[in-house]
Scaffold this active site. Structure first.
Site, short mmCIF file in Angstrom:
data_model
loop_
_atom_site.label_atom_id
_atom_site.label_comp_id
_atom_site.label_asym_id
_atom_site.label_seq_id
_atom_site.Cartn_x
_atom_site.Cartn_y
_atom_site.Cartn_z
N ASN A 13 109.95 -25.03 64.91
CA ASN A 13 108.90 -24.85 63.91
C ASN A 13 109.58 -24.58 62.58
O ASN A 13 110.17 -23.52 62.39
CB ASN A 13 108.01 -23.66 64.33
N LYS A 15 108.25 -24.19 59.70
CA LYS A 15 107.46 -23.34 58.80
C LYS A 15 107.47 -23.91 57.37
O LYS A 15 107.42 -25.12 57.22
CB LYS A 15 108.00 -21.90 58.86
N HIS A 98 99.32 -19.80 65.19
CA HIS A 98 100.57 -19.07 65.00
C HIS A 98 100.27 -17.70 64.37
O HIS A 98 99.36 -17.57 63.56
CB HIS A 98 101.51 -19.88 64.09
N GLU A 100 101.63 -16.11 62.10
CA GLU A 100 101.67 -16.08 60.64
C GLU A 100 100.33 -16.56 60.06
O GLU A 100 99.91 -16.11 59.00
CB GLU A 100 102.86 -16.90 60.13
N GLU A 170 104.58 -15.58 71.58
CA GLU A 170 105.44 -15.13 70.49
C GLU A 170 105.06 -13.70 70.11
O GLU A 170 104.12 -13.49 69.34
CB GLU A 170 105.26 -16.05 69.27
N GLY A 176 111.37 -13.66 63.58
CA GLY A 176 112.16 -13.56 62.36
C GLY A 176 112.79 -12.20 62.14
O GLY A 176 113.26 -11.88 61.05
N SER A 216 112.96 -15.09 67.64
CA SER A 216 114.41 -14.88 67.52
C SER A 216 115.21 -15.54 68.64
O SER A 216 116.21 -14.99 69.12
CB SER A 216 114.74 -13.38 67.42
P1 13P Z 1 112.05 -17.15 64.69
O1 13P Z 1 112.74 -18.00 65.72
O2 13P Z 1 112.58 -17.35 63.30
O3 13P Z 1 112.00 -15.72 65.10
O4 13P Z 1 110.53 -17.67 64.61
C1 13P Z 1 109.81 -17.82 65.78
C2 13P Z 1 108.56 -18.54 65.47
O5 13P Z 1 107.67 -18.00 64.82
C3 13P Z 1 108.41 -19.92 65.94
O6 13P Z 1 107.11 -20.38 65.79
#
Ligand code: 13P
Length: 252
Positions: A13, A15, A98, A100, A170, A176, A216
């Site tokens: 992803n 982003k 997601h 976010e 997740e 992150g 992560s």
């Molecule tokens: P990270 O791998 O940067 O922690 O992000 C995970 C994520 O949100 C994938 O959709």
């Protein structure tokens, strides 16, 4: 991981990272490594790069996803992208719900549900993201939160005989942050989600649903995560932005 039942999927992803040229370059590098990977590989570039990346990955083992979609086919919805536009540009998958989007853009279980229905109608495979916050985990609400996200997200969804679904667990506190959930925490949640899926969906769809872990994931922890019995893949953020790093994950 149970490759006999489900082909594992490792998804990147991207982003809100990468210009068109950066996305095309990374996609080209990835196409070169993906053929030998023991898993299905997918990338989700930002909307602006979808058409150009589609031209790079078409006919290769790298699948293409969008990071969101609107549930209407078209209309006066400034700033939105429809499922028709995504299939037209060559997407096979779409990430939905997601954390976010839930945290920063007002996504709710109801809008997640509408997006899943729209994706299935247009034969896009939804990747339904679920996950608890740190506060919810600390107050022992993890399983009730996940159950609600799953049940509401899938409520009344008319799955067809040829429908597919992917679920991504997740934990919000692991995204992150460098804080990966332990393999015991991951396995416990994935087994729980597998139970929810088995209860809610008919076979053989239920058996085909892949449950990915995200939060992560990096080359150093990919193999132990992928080896958990109920983990069918990974949804990778930061570590998917470099083809060299992502290559080490897809070849865990
Ligand atoms: P990270 O791998 O940067 O922690 O992000 C995970 C994520 O949100 C994938 O959709």
């Amino acid at each position: 991981m149970n490759p006999a039942l489900r082909k594992p999927l490792i998804a990147g992803n991207w982003k809100m990272y990468k210009t068109v040229s950066e996305a095309v370059n990374t996609a080209r590098e990835l196409v070169a490594c993906a053929a030998s990977a023991p898993v299905e590989v997918m990338i989700a570039p930002p909307f602006t790069a979808l058409a150009s990346v589609a031209a790079v990955v078409r006919g290769t083992p790298v699948a293409l996803a969008a990071q969101n979609l609107h549930w209407k086919n078209e209309g006066a919805y400034t700033g939105e992208i429809s499922p028709v536009m995504l299939t037209d540009v060559g997407c096979q998958y779409v990430i939905i719900g997601h954390s976010e989007r839930r945290q920063f853009f007002g996504e709710t279980d109801d809008t997640v549900n509408a997006r899943i229905q729209a994706a299935l109608t247009h034969k896009l495979i939804p990747i339904l993201c679920v996950g608890e916050t740190e506060a919810q985990r600390e107050s022992h609400e993890t399983f009730s939160v996940l159950d609600k996200q799953m049940v509401k997200g899938l409520e009344g969804v008319p799955f067809a005989a040829d429908s597919h679904l992917v679920v991504a667990y997740e934990p919000v506190w692991a995204i992150g942050t460098g804080k990966t959930a332990t393999t015991d925490q991951i396995q416990e949640v994935h087994a729980f989600l597998r139970g929810v899926i088995d209860k809610r969906l008919d076979n053989p769809l239920a058996k085909s649903v892949r449950i990915l872990y995200g939060g992560s994931v990096k080359p150093e922890n990919a193999s132990e995560i992928m080896n958990m019995p109920d983990v069918d893949g990974a949804l990778v953020g930061g570590a998917s932005l470099s083809a060299a790093t992502f290559d080490r994950i897809i070849h865990f």
